[in-house]
Motif scaffolding. Structure first.
Motif, mmCIF file in Angstrom:
data_model
loop_
_atom_site.group_PDB
_atom_site.id
_atom_site.type_symbol
_atom_site.label_atom_id
_atom_site.label_comp_id
_atom_site.label_asym_id
_atom_site.label_seq_id
_atom_site.Cartn_x
_atom_site.Cartn_y
_atom_site.Cartn_z
ATOM 1 N N GLY B 137 0.809 -1.223 0.000
ATOM 2 C CA GLY B 137 0.000 0.000 0.000
ATOM 3 C C GLY B 137 0.838 1.265 0.000
ATOM 4 N N HIS B 141 -1.741 0.764 5.706
ATOM 5 C CA HIS B 141 -2.778 1.095 6.680
ATOM 6 C C HIS B 141 -2.256 0.682 8.053
ATOM 7 C CE1 HIS B 141 -6.504 1.280 8.858
ATOM 8 N NE2 HIS B 141 -7.095 1.800 7.812
ATOM 9 N N CYS B 193 -7.654 -3.469 1.083
ATOM 10 C CA CYS B 193 -7.808 -2.055 1.439
ATOM 11 C C CYS B 193 -9.280 -1.655 1.505
ATOM 12 C CB CYS B 193 -7.107 -1.189 0.404
ATOM 13 S SG CYS B 193 -7.681 -1.536 -1.266
ATOM 14 N N CYS B 204 -8.651 2.936 -8.756
ATOM 15 C CA CYS B 204 -7.518 2.291 -8.102
ATOM 16 C C CYS B 204 -6.239 2.522 -8.899
ATOM 17 C CB CYS B 204 -7.808 0.794 -7.965
ATOM 18 S SG CYS B 204 -6.399 -0.187 -7.412
ATOM 19 N N CYS B 207 -1.588 0.518 -6.010
ATOM 20 C CA CYS B 207 -0.501 0.741 -5.061
ATOM 21 C C CYS B 207 -0.184 -0.492 -4.206
ATOM 22 C CB CYS B 207 -0.783 1.953 -4.172
ATOM 23 S SG CYS B 207 -1.952 1.679 -2.820
ATOM 24 N N ARG B 208 -1.098 -1.433 -4.102
ATOM 25 C CA ARG B 208 -0.832 -2.624 -3.293
ATOM 26 C C ARG B 208 -0.139 -3.730 -4.084
ATOM 27 N NH1 ARG B 208 -3.427 -3.173 1.504
ATOM 28 N NH2 ARG B 208 -3.826 -5.403 1.220
#
Lengths: 420, 247
Positions: B137, B141, B193, B204, B207-208
């Motif tokens: 991410g 998080h 996420c 989207c 990023c993950r």
């Protein structure tokens, strides 16, 4: 000649090393070697679409990302001739101010305070001064909540885009935030008192000071660039004319001068230049703490950040309440994509941030430039170090380095920003 | 004995390190469970000779980073990487296209020669050393960081979800971006996420990282069926997945 180094100075954002050359007890040279790795952002936006530029440049810094995102967005809007609504401007201010609350609280309590109580970090204070740590985390958390509610996330906001916002907070969230902000007035004032009570060296910077100034508010989102000593004000778009950047061998970040002088930006500069526009509550707390303009002691940047906490808490509460009353929309209106060049600037927690961008007919970036607050400060920081170090050179090595580190931390440098 | 943890930043924006502190209500509990031996952002002190867990943020951009990572792998029993920069190369990996020296010239002009000795084209940490845990991410998080850290401290294996975002998006009752002809990388990006960006009106960005069970071929067919140039998918993937072999 012997060389003293403090490698990877702790409790600053980014990687820098203090290097001191000493000969016969005299400081011959003192430098801030900026070893933070280069990432080359200004090359990375080239060839990308205009709407990707703010997303990319937000990643220059995870601590002041709302400012990078908003400033980049403003530069694109300037290039495309987009005007945004009052509501959008208010929401952006709130998002950026959330970053101020979080940044200043983090810097003051986690980075700077430990030096003044003889600790290597804030963590031991959880045992010895639990109320202070609780206050720190409360202010920090509220700042994060503010940015998170408006921007969708406190690090790298999601909802702020070219032209406005993709989503808005619910009324009950703004209401809750307003109440929480009123409640931290006491905590912010206590922060001013705490830092005003710490002993700092008597020192005066020889540098100029610059900040955005606005006729009707404490300038954070908009304004003209004003110089404290020279007394001029100029539009943000002229920044490349009055700021000169140079490459220095020991730093991956560039150094800056204005009219041949080193200068500083940040809370100290803002409080000096916009004293009359602080909320009365902030001026009262500041005066009680013995701070009035014009203050030239670089160490007082900490107290000035605390004063901005008081201002931000009240100002943001009022902004939330105003948004609840006001109508209008922050939704993006259709706009034309065309070639153009534009500059945006905002005040980030550590000082004035400039982004400029050039687009071709298809809205693809052909060039980009970013000057961050810390990049502007580094030359003046070194000048201060050179002037200050001899005054404490007779101290034992450990105390000497602590004093130098305190000066560095007073600037609250963000080296990821400085190098980008 | 509490596990000795060091936190290392390579080439990053420190956002993921900041996220580690952004769980204010739990910060002191987490710190109570570990012996935080080194964290330049938060504490004075030198990197110790011995430690158990290394938390690494940032992309690899210098030869010094490579040496550091090799030392870390030889010292720590557990290596945990956090954030897109460390996991996929992230935004810094945008600098991998074209010539690195042209990019240095673009930013620093002819004096670029004096800057950043030992610089290399950016790569993720896993290109240099084996990694035991990763938190994806941009940024991470905080809650996911705590969960993965707990798994690492207990010794449970890393079990990231393998499928893309679409199911999470449906659960969140989002209107699919492809309905309006907008490219969204959720079709290939690792879930976990809650499809947060899409729920807030942003497609989207990947990023993950690309999910193991992603079907890149089907994603391209989807674009074609909507009359969208497949180059748009490739371009979008460049942001966070320039170096991914799964593209």
């Amino acid at each position: 000649m012997s060389t003293l180094t403090v490698e990877h100075v702790a409790r600053i954002e980014g990687h820098g090393t203090i290097t001191v050359d000493v000969e016969d007890g005299i400081v011959r040279d003192i430098r801030m070697d900026i070893i933070e790795p280069v990432r080359l952002f200004e090359s990375m936006v080239v060839g990308r679409r205009f709407d990707e530029a703010p997303l990319i440049t937000s990643r220059i810094c995870g601590i002041c990302s709302p400012n990078h995102a908003v400033t980049s967005i403003k530069s694109v809007e300037a290039a495309l001739g987009i005007e945004v609504s009052e509501r959008t401007k208010m929401l952006r201010q709130l998002m950026v101010y959330g970053s101020f609350l979080q940044n200043h609280a983090t810097h003051l309590y986690l980075f700077a305070a430990p030096d003044f109580v003889g600790q290597p970090s804030v963590f031991p204070l959880a045992e010895t001064h639990p109320e202070v740590v609780k206050r720190a985390l409360k202010l920090k958390k509220l700042g994060n909540e503010l940015t998170g509610v408006i921007g969708g996330r406190s690090v790298h906001p999601i909802t702020a885009v070219v032209g406005g916002f993709t989503a808005e907070p619910e009324a009950h969230e703004l209401d809750r935030l307003a109440q929480a902000l009123h409640e931290v007035a006491r905590d912010a004032a206590d922060t001013v008192e705490l830092f005003a009570g710490f002993d700092v060296p008597r020192f005066e910077t020889a540098g100029e000071m610059l900040a955005l100034v606005s006729p009707d508010t404490y300038a954070i989102y908009d304004g003209e660039v004003c110089a404290l000593d020279a007394g001029w004000c100029r539009p943000v778009g002229d920044y490349h004319e009055f700021i000169t950047e140079t490459i220095v061998g020991h730093s991956n970040a560039k150094h800056s001068t204005v009219d041949g002088r080193t200068f500083l930006v940040g809370s100290l500069a803002r409080v000096n230049l916009s004293w009359d526009r602080l909320m009365p509550s902030a001026r009262v707390v500041a005066s009680k703490a013995g701070l009035r303009p014009v203050t030239k002691n670089s160490f007082m940047n900490n107290v000035c950040q605390a004063i901005e906490l008081v201002d931000a808490a009240e100002r943001c509460a009022l902004l939330c309440e105003a948004l609840l009353e006001a109508g209008g929309s922050s939704a993006v209106e259709p706009f034309d994509i065309k070639a153009g060049t534009g500059t945006g600037a905002t005040e980030a927690p550590r000082g004035t941030l400039y982004h400029s961008i050039s687009l071709d007919d298809d809205g693809i970036v052909t060039a980009g430039n970013v000057i961050t607050p810390t990049a502007q400060n580094l030359a003046n920081l070194e000048a201060d170090m050179r002037a200050f170090a001899p005054t404490v050179a007779s101290l034992p090595a450990e105390e000497f380095t602590l004093k130098i580190e305190q000066l560095v931390r007073a600037y609250d440098p963000c080296l990821s920003c400085a190098v980008h | 004995m509490a596990p000795r943890v060091v936190v290392i930043g390579l080439a990053s924006d420190f956002g993921c390190q900041v996220q580690m502190t952004n769980m204010e209500d739990h910060l002191l509990d987490v710190l109570g469970a570990i012996d935080l031996s080194y964290w330049q952002l938060a504490s004075s002190g030198h990197m110790p000779a011995e430690y158990d867990v290394a938390v690494v943020e940032g992309a690899v951009t210098t030869s010094e980073h490579i040496e550091l990572l090799e030392r870390i792998r030889a010292t720590a029993s557990t290596v945990m990487v956090i954030g897109a920069c460390a996991v996929t190369g992230g935004i810094p990996a945008l600098a991998t296209s074209g010539e690195l020296e042209d990019r240095v010239g673009c930013v620093y002009g002819t004096e670029g020669m004096r800057i950043a000795p030992g610089r290399i084209s950016p790569v993720p940490v896993s290109a240099i050393i084996d990694v035991d845990y990763h938190v994806p991410g941009c940024p991470i998080h905080p809650a996911e960081f705590v969960r993965v850290l707990q798994r690492a401290l207990i010794g449970l294996s890393n079990r990231p979800p393998r499928e893309p975002l679409c199911a999470a998006c449906k659960v969140a009752e989002n209107v699919c971006f492809y309905e309006s002809g907008t490219v969204c990388l959720g079709v290939v990006t690792r879930t976990g996420c809650g499809a947060k960006c899409v729920s807030l009106g942003r497609p989207c960005t990947g990023c993950r990282g690309i999910a193991e069970d992603a079907n890149a071929g089907a994603a391209r067919d989807l674009l074609a069926s909507r009359g969208i140039d497949v180059a748009a998918l490739e371009s979008a993937l460049e942001l966070y997945n320039s170096l991914s072999e799964a593209r």
